[in-house]
Design a protein around this motif. Sequence first.
Motif, PDB file in Angstrom:
ATOM      1  N   LYS A 119       0.815  -1.221   0.000  1.00 11.50           N
ATOM      2  CA  LYS A 119       0.000   0.000   0.000  1.00 11.50           C
ATOM      3  C   LYS A 119       0.847   1.269   0.000  1.00 11.50           C
ATOM      4  N   ASN A 120       2.032   1.194   0.585  1.00 13.25           N
ATOM      5  CA  ASN A 120       2.858   2.389   0.714  1.00 13.25           C
ATOM      6  C   ASN A 120       4.079   2.377  -0.195  1.00 13.25           C
ATOM      7  N   LYS A 121       4.146   1.382  -1.077  1.00  7.87           N
ATOM      8  CA  LYS A 121       5.287   1.247  -1.990  1.00  7.87           C
ATOM      9  C   LYS A 121       6.601   1.293  -1.214  1.00  7.87           C
ATOM     10  N   ASP A 122       6.640   0.586  -0.111  1.00  5.00           N
ATOM     11  CA  ASP A 122       7.811   0.547   0.750  1.00  5.00           C
ATOM     12  C   ASP A 122       8.509  -0.804   0.600  1.00  5.00           C
ATOM     13  N   ASP A 123       9.686  -0.945   1.214  1.00 10.95           N
ATOM     14  CA  ASP A 123      10.442  -2.190   1.083  1.00 10.95           C
ATOM     15  C   ASP A 123      11.034  -2.642   2.416  1.00 10.95           C
ATOM     16  N   LEU A 124      10.303  -2.421   3.503  1.00 11.19           N
ATOM     17  CA  LEU A 124      10.745  -2.928   4.794  1.00 11.19           C
ATOM     18  C   LEU A 124      10.894  -4.444   4.716  1.00 11.19           C
ATOM     19  N   VAL A 125      11.834  -4.983   5.481  1.00  9.94           N
ATOM     20  CA  VAL A 125      12.123  -6.414   5.402  1.00  9.94           C
ATOM     21  C   VAL A 125      11.888  -7.101   6.739  1.00  9.94           C
ATOM     22  N   ALA A 126      11.648  -8.412   6.670  1.00  8.82           N
ATOM     23  CA  ALA A 126      11.510  -9.242   7.863  1.00  8.82           C
ATOM     24  C   ALA A 126      12.895  -9.759   8.227  1.00  8.82           C
ATOM     25  N   LEU A 127      13.439  -9.272   9.337  1.00  6.90           N
ATOM     26  CA  LEU A 127      14.820  -9.578   9.693  1.00  6.90           C
ATOM     27  C   LEU A 127      14.941 -10.818  10.568  1.00  6.90           C
ATOM     28  N   GLY A 128      13.921 -11.110  11.363  1.00  5.53           N
ATOM     29  CA  GLY A 128      13.982 -12.266  12.244  1.00  5.53           C
ATOM     30  C   GLY A 128      12.621 -12.582  12.821  1.00  5.53           C
ATOM     31  N   SER A 129      12.412 -13.829  13.205  1.00  3.75           N
ATOM     32  CA  SER A 129      11.108 -14.272  13.714  1.00  3.75           C
ATOM     33  C   SER A 129      11.082 -14.275  15.230  1.00  3.75           C
ATOM     34  N   THR A 130       9.883 -14.160  15.784  1.00  7.20           N
ATOM     35  CA  THR A 130       9.723 -14.211  17.240  1.00  7.20           C
ATOM     36  C   THR A 130       8.758 -15.335  17.632  1.00  7.20           C
ATOM     37  N   ALA A 131       7.485 -15.168  17.311  1.00  5.60           N
ATOM     38  CA  ALA A 131       6.486 -16.162  17.721  1.00  5.60           C
ATOM     39  C   ALA A 131       5.231 -16.019  16.869  1.00  5.60           C
ATOM     40  N   ILE A 132       4.434 -17.073  16.871  1.00  8.67           N
ATOM     41  CA  ILE A 132       3.108 -17.017  16.274  1.00  8.67           C
ATOM     42  C   ILE A 132       2.110 -17.047  17.426  1.00  8.67           C
TER      43      ILE A 132
END
Length: 320
Positions: A119-132
């Motif tokens: 929606k914002n034409k951004d490119d933030l990335v997922a650097l690491g997982s925590t929990a579901i």
Amino acid sequence: MSDSVSGSAGTLIEAPKSRGPVIAAVVVVLALVVGAIVFALTRGDDEGGASSGPVVKIGVVGASDPYWETFKDAAADEGITVDIIDFADYAQPNPALSEGELDLNQFQHIIYLADYNVKNKDDLVALGSTAIYPMGLYSSKVDSVEEIKDGDTVVVPDDESNQARALLILQSQGLIELEDGGSIYSTVADVDTGASKVKVKALKADLTPTSLPDVAAAFVNNDFVAKAGLKFSDAIAQDDPTDPSALPYVNIFAARAEDKDNETYLKLIEIYQDTKAVQDGVMEVSGDTASLVKIPAADLADSLAETEDATRAAGGPEKD
């Protein structure tokens, strides 16, 4: 001996007084100043060395959760100062990260980040997982889903990713029917009102708990359960965080794209995942409902990319 001597003009000239006390006072002052400077420069070493290491600002929704203090202490032991920045709702931490006000944030799952990026034409990335975390349906009026009556109102979060998740749970419980069977992009507009048992209303996630006295039931996101005085065990329905299909709902540390290989940030994720006291704290705050995960960064990137593609295909509007 006289305290004065005669001058050539016959006047009396006072003998100079000793400068010893003045010099001593100056020495004392200088010593105090130097001592203060040394103390200021070295006090960080007495407090774990945090002052000489990097400072990382992390945005969260729920800074009062005790495990954040545990995490900060564990990071300080590794020479990293963590500054936890609290936000009132989910709409704020991603723009703050994108604009450089934060270094990382940790509050969202992959679907939420994918929706934001598209929606914002951004490119933030997922650097690491925590929990579901499971999403739970709560009520102050009934003790089970079966007690919800025809025509009752159920509240869901208004952010699209969590809204779809809640709607799919309602459908699995037989309370609504979604057009075309529903998907992770379903909205309230997709509810088949003629075929559904209940009415559905959307509210901001932080407001759904306050609606409980006025509706039959409401979904309350994990971040707000304890704050609302609820118990996780009181949920009358929820999804299964251990289901393999739940990967897009894994919560993550997010960063700017240019920081995806930042060693300090990756070290913080390692500290979060591998410090038992932190992990125990996460489980305690979740009422032991969280499913702790350590997903490789490459898998997170793939899941985020796939979810972004699916979001675009579903027609998610992009901001100019």
